[in-house]
Design a protein around this motif. Structure first.
Motif, PDB file in Angstrom:
ATOM      1  N   VAL A 158       0.837  -1.199   0.000  1.00  0.00           N
ATOM      2  CA  VAL A 158       0.000   0.000   0.000  1.00  0.00           C
ATOM      3  C   VAL A 158       0.873   1.251   0.000  1.00  0.00           C
ATOM      4  O   VAL A 158       0.576   2.239  -0.690  1.00  0.00           O
ATOM      5  CB  VAL A 158      -0.947  -0.003   1.210  1.00  0.00           C
ATOM      6  N   LEU A 159       1.967   1.213   0.753  1.00  0.00           N
ATOM      7  CA  LEU A 159       2.855   2.371   0.814  1.00  0.00           C
ATOM      8  C   LEU A 159       3.484   2.668  -0.548  1.00  0.00           C
ATOM      9  O   LEU A 159       3.560   3.835  -0.966  1.00  0.00           O
ATOM     10  CB  LEU A 159       3.938   2.138   1.858  1.00  0.00           C
ATOM     11  N   VAL A 160       3.922   1.639  -1.252  1.00  0.00           N
ATOM     12  CA  VAL A 160       4.504   1.842  -2.583  1.00  0.00           C
ATOM     13  C   VAL A 160       3.459   2.402  -3.540  1.00  0.00           C
ATOM     14  O   VAL A 160       3.750   3.291  -4.355  1.00  0.00           O
ATOM     15  CB  VAL A 160       5.088   0.517  -3.114  1.00  0.00           C
ATOM     16  N   PHE A 161       2.230   1.909  -3.452  1.00  0.00           N
ATOM     17  CA  PHE A 161       1.159   2.420  -4.310  1.00  0.00           C
ATOM     18  C   PHE A 161       0.902   3.907  -4.024  1.00  0.00           C
ATOM     19  O   PHE A 161       0.759   4.715  -4.952  1.00  0.00           O
ATOM     20  CB  PHE A 161      -0.120   1.618  -4.083  1.00  0.00           C
ATOM     21  N   VAL A 162       0.858   4.272  -2.736  1.00  0.00           N
ATOM     22  CA  VAL A 162       0.619   5.673  -2.371  1.00  0.00           C
ATOM     23  C   VAL A 162       1.757   6.551  -2.870  1.00  0.00           C
ATOM     24  O   VAL A 162       1.532   7.642  -3.429  1.00  0.00           O
ATOM     25  CB  VAL A 162       0.462   5.797  -0.843  1.00  0.00           C
ATOM     26  N   LEU A 163       2.988   6.092  -2.710  1.00  0.00           N
ATOM     27  CA  LEU A 163       4.126   6.874  -3.195  1.00  0.00           C
ATOM     28  C   LEU A 163       4.130   6.966  -4.716  1.00  0.00           C
ATOM     29  O   LEU A 163       4.582   7.967  -5.285  1.00  0.00           O
ATOM     30  CB  LEU A 163       5.439   6.243  -2.710  1.00  0.00           C
ATOM     31  N   SER A 197       6.319   7.830   7.537  1.00  0.00           N
ATOM     32  CA  SER A 197       6.930   6.943   8.526  1.00  0.00           C
ATOM     33  C   SER A 197       7.106   7.655   9.861  1.00  0.00           C
ATOM     34  O   SER A 197       6.972   7.047  10.932  1.00  0.00           O
ATOM     35  CB  SER A 197       8.277   6.435   8.016  1.00  0.00           C
ATOM     36  N   PHE A 198       7.416   8.945   9.826  1.00  0.00           N
ATOM     37  CA  PHE A 198       7.548   9.728  11.055  1.00  0.00           C
ATOM     38  C   PHE A 198       6.227   9.756  11.819  1.00  0.00           C
ATOM     39  O   PHE A 198       6.203   9.675  13.045  1.00  0.00           O
ATOM     40  CB  PHE A 198       8.003  11.146  10.706  1.00  0.00           C
ATOM     41  N   LEU A 199       5.110   9.841  11.072  1.00  0.00           N
ATOM     42  CA  LEU A 199       3.791   9.883  11.707  1.00  0.00           C
ATOM     43  C   LEU A 199       3.280   8.499  12.100  1.00  0.00           C
ATOM     44  O   LEU A 199       2.199   8.388  12.678  1.00  0.00           O
ATOM     45  CB  LEU A 199       2.790  10.559  10.767  1.00  0.00           C
ATOM     46  N   GLY A 200       4.033   7.457  11.778  1.00  0.00           N
ATOM     47  CA  GLY A 200       3.644   6.105  12.161  1.00  0.00           C
ATOM     48  C   GLY A 200       2.769   5.390  11.157  1.00  0.00           C
ATOM     49  O   GLY A 200       2.257   4.301  11.461  1.00  0.00           O
ATOM     50  N   LEU A 201       2.591   5.942   9.954  1.00  0.00           N
ATOM     51  CA  LEU A 201       1.739   5.317   8.939  1.00  0.00           C
ATOM     52  C   LEU A 201       2.540   4.804   7.748  1.00  0.00           C
ATOM     53  O   LEU A 201       1.952   4.369   6.763  1.00  0.00           O
ATOM     54  CB  LEU A 201       0.681   6.319   8.449  1.00  0.00           C
ATOM     55  N   GLY A 202       3.841   4.870   7.840  1.00  0.00           N
ATOM     56  CA  GLY A 202       4.689   4.375   6.757  1.00  0.00           C
ATOM     57  C   GLY A 202       5.264   3.012   7.104  1.00  0.00           C
ATOM     58  O   GLY A 202       4.538   2.075   7.415  1.00  0.00           O
ATOM     59  N   VAL A 203       6.576   2.898   7.028  1.00  0.00           N
ATOM     60  CA  VAL A 203       7.263   1.656   7.393  1.00  0.00           C
ATOM     61  C   VAL A 203       7.084   1.408   8.879  1.00  0.00           C
ATOM     62  O   VAL A 203       7.327   2.288   9.714  1.00  0.00           O
ATOM     63  CB  VAL A 203       8.760   1.753   7.033  1.00  0.00           C
ATOM     64  N   GLN A 204       6.651   0.198   9.213  1.00  0.00           N
ATOM     65  CA  GLN A 204       6.344  -0.128  10.598  1.00  0.00           C
ATOM     66  C   GLN A 204       7.537  -0.789  11.292  1.00  0.00           C
ATOM     67  O   GLN A 204       8.293  -1.527  10.678  1.00  0.00           O
ATOM     68  CB  GLN A 204       5.142  -1.066  10.651  1.00  0.00           C
ATOM     69  N   PRO A 205       7.741  -0.476  12.586  1.00  0.00           N
ATOM     70  CA  PRO A 205       8.806  -1.129  13.348  1.00  0.00           C
ATOM     71  C   PRO A 205       8.522  -2.634  13.485  1.00  0.00           C
ATOM     72  O   PRO A 205       7.359  -3.040  13.404  1.00  0.00           O
ATOM     73  CB  PRO A 205       8.743  -0.422  14.712  1.00  0.00           C
ATOM     74  N   PRO A 206       9.588  -3.423  13.636  1.00  0.00           N
ATOM     75  CA  PRO A 206      10.984  -3.015  13.867  1.00  0.00           C
ATOM     76  C   PRO A 206      11.777  -2.715  12.592  1.00  0.00           C
ATOM     77  O   PRO A 206      12.951  -2.407  12.685  1.00  0.00           O
ATOM     78  CB  PRO A 206      11.560  -4.244  14.575  1.00  0.00           C
ATOM     79  N   GLN A 207      11.147  -2.835  11.402  1.00  0.00           N
ATOM     80  CA  GLN A 207      11.864  -2.545  10.165  1.00  0.00           C
ATOM     81  C   GLN A 207      12.294  -1.087  10.143  1.00  0.00           C
ATOM     82  O   GLN A 207      11.466  -0.193  10.313  1.00  0.00           O
ATOM     83  CB  GLN A 207      10.970  -2.843   8.958  1.00  0.00           C
ATOM     84  N   PRO A 208      13.586  -0.802   9.955  1.00  0.00           N
ATOM     85  CA  PRO A 208      14.026   0.594  10.022  1.00  0.00           C
ATOM     86  C   PRO A 208      13.848   1.340   8.704  1.00  0.00           C
ATOM     87  O   PRO A 208      14.060   0.799   7.622  1.00  0.00           O
ATOM     88  CB  PRO A 208      15.521   0.461  10.362  1.00  0.00           C
ATOM     89  N   SER A 209      13.406   2.577   8.790  1.00  0.00           N
ATOM     90  CA  SER A 209      13.474   3.536   7.697  1.00  0.00           C
ATOM     91  C   SER A 209      13.883   4.864   8.314  1.00  0.00           C
ATOM     92  O   SER A 209      13.742   5.060   9.527  1.00  0.00           O
ATOM     93  CB  SER A 209      12.147   3.656   6.949  1.00  0.00           C
ATOM     94  N   LEU A 210      14.364   5.775   7.509  1.00  0.00           N
ATOM     95  CA  LEU A 210      14.894   7.017   8.057  1.00  0.00           C
ATOM     96  C   LEU A 210      13.809   7.813   8.780  1.00  0.00           C
ATOM     97  O   LEU A 210      14.033   8.350   9.869  1.00  0.00           O
ATOM     98  CB  LEU A 210      15.516   7.852   6.932  1.00  0.00           C
ATOM     99  N   GLY A 211      12.624   7.892   8.175  1.00  0.00           N
ATOM    100  CA  GLY A 211      11.542   8.642   8.805  1.00  0.00           C
ATOM    101  C   GLY A 211      11.057   8.017  10.100  1.00  0.00           C
ATOM    102  O   GLY A 211      10.802   8.722  11.087  1.00  0.00           O
TER     103      GLY A 211
END
Length: 295
Positions: free
Chosen positions: A157-162, A232-246
């Motif tokens: 879903v994230l890739v589709f949104v981006l 990701s900063f707002l918690g709706l992108g990449v979910q932990p524990p997988q790391p992303s910069l945001g």
């Protein structure tokens, strides 16, 4: 007798110094881009720690040089004892992969719709340009937040949104270029010779679209990096524990007063990445625009 200095050599010297300074900035941006991409690709080889490995005994260790117990953790550890440098490089890898995938999807969608709008007049063009105007009028970050809140925060879903974040820019560029190319004499000659629409688009239109699309792709890449980091900063992108910069910046913001290194390393990578991509995009635009080269 007083003679006035000729302003032309001065102007040329200023222009030469300006071009030299811009060339240095572009070389630095190119070196940084290669360094960041190389660090993302070879992230597992550059760090000795698993980005998901936790060690509560080593939590909140500062970077090397600030604490005698931080040996091996060059950028320190986070609240769960995970190596910040390892997580930042793996997060850079994931952020770049998501941004590249999103930019490619936007290029394909926007390029095809822009090509249709440029070659087909009437209701097809009107409908596509109405969608473009709608996309521009609505703040896409709010749309992305709504979609991710309703459909979940999976990577698909994230890739589709981006991917649908910036397709309207490609569509506008392609439509405008197709309309301009369609008025050229060689295209009229190709139609008079019996060339069909598909052959005309493939043989005569698409080669002329490569340069503006490459420039737009580069500029859109930095915007997608910022969008992914924001989500990701707002918690709706990449979910932990997988790391992303945001997500690393979002999770580490509560520890800024006591452990700022948790946020500074991924935040610095975001700034460097967007800076280098923007500089390279401007450089490609200047090289591709003949009117700028003639000045």
């Amino acid at each position: 007798m007083v003679t006035l200095a000729d302003p032309i050599p001065r102007r040329r010297r200023r222009k030469a110094r300006s071009a030299q300074g811009a060339d240095i900035i572009q070389k630095v941006a190119m070196a940084l881009a290669l360094l960041l991409v190389g660090a993302a690709i070879f992230a597992p080889l550059l760090t000795a720690y698993d980005p998901l490995q936790q060690s509560l005994l080593a939590r909140l260790r500062p970077p090397v040089g600030f604490d005698r117990y931080s040996a091996g953790h060059f950028a320190g550890t986070d609240e769960l004892g995970r190596d910040v440098l390892s997580r930042s490089l793996h997060g850079l890898r994931l952020t770049l992969a998501l941004a590249f995938a999103g930019a490619v999807i936007g290029l394909v969608i926007g390029g095809l719709l822009g090509l249709v709008a440029g070659l087909r007049r009437g209701w097809a063009e009107d409908g596509i340009m109405a969608l473009v105007d709608m996309q521009i009028a609505i703040p896409f970050t709010l749309v992305a937040l709504l979609v991710l809140a309703l459909m979940g925060s999976s990577l698909t879903v994230l890739v589709f949104v981006l991917g649908v974040a910036g397709w309207e820019q490609y569509a506008r560029i392609v439509r405008g270029e197709v309309r301009r190319i369609a008025a050229q004499p060689y295209l009229e000659a190709a139609r008079a010779a019996g060339a069909g629409p598909l052959y005309t688009a493939w043989r005569h239109v698409l080669p002329n679209l490569v340069s503006p699309l490459v420039v737009q792709f580069t500029l859109a890449l930095s915007n997608i990096v910022i969008l992914e980091s924001t989500l990701s900063f707002l918690g709706l992108g990449v979910q932990p524990p997988q790391p992303s910069l945001g997500s690393m910046v979002g999770l580490g913001r509560d520890y800024m007063p006591t452990a700022p290194w948790i946020v500074l390393t991924p935040a610095a990578l975001i700034v460097l990445l967007t800076f280098t991509v923007q500089i390279l995009g401007d450089w490609l635009r200047d090289r591709a625009d003949v009117r700028l080269n003639d000045r």
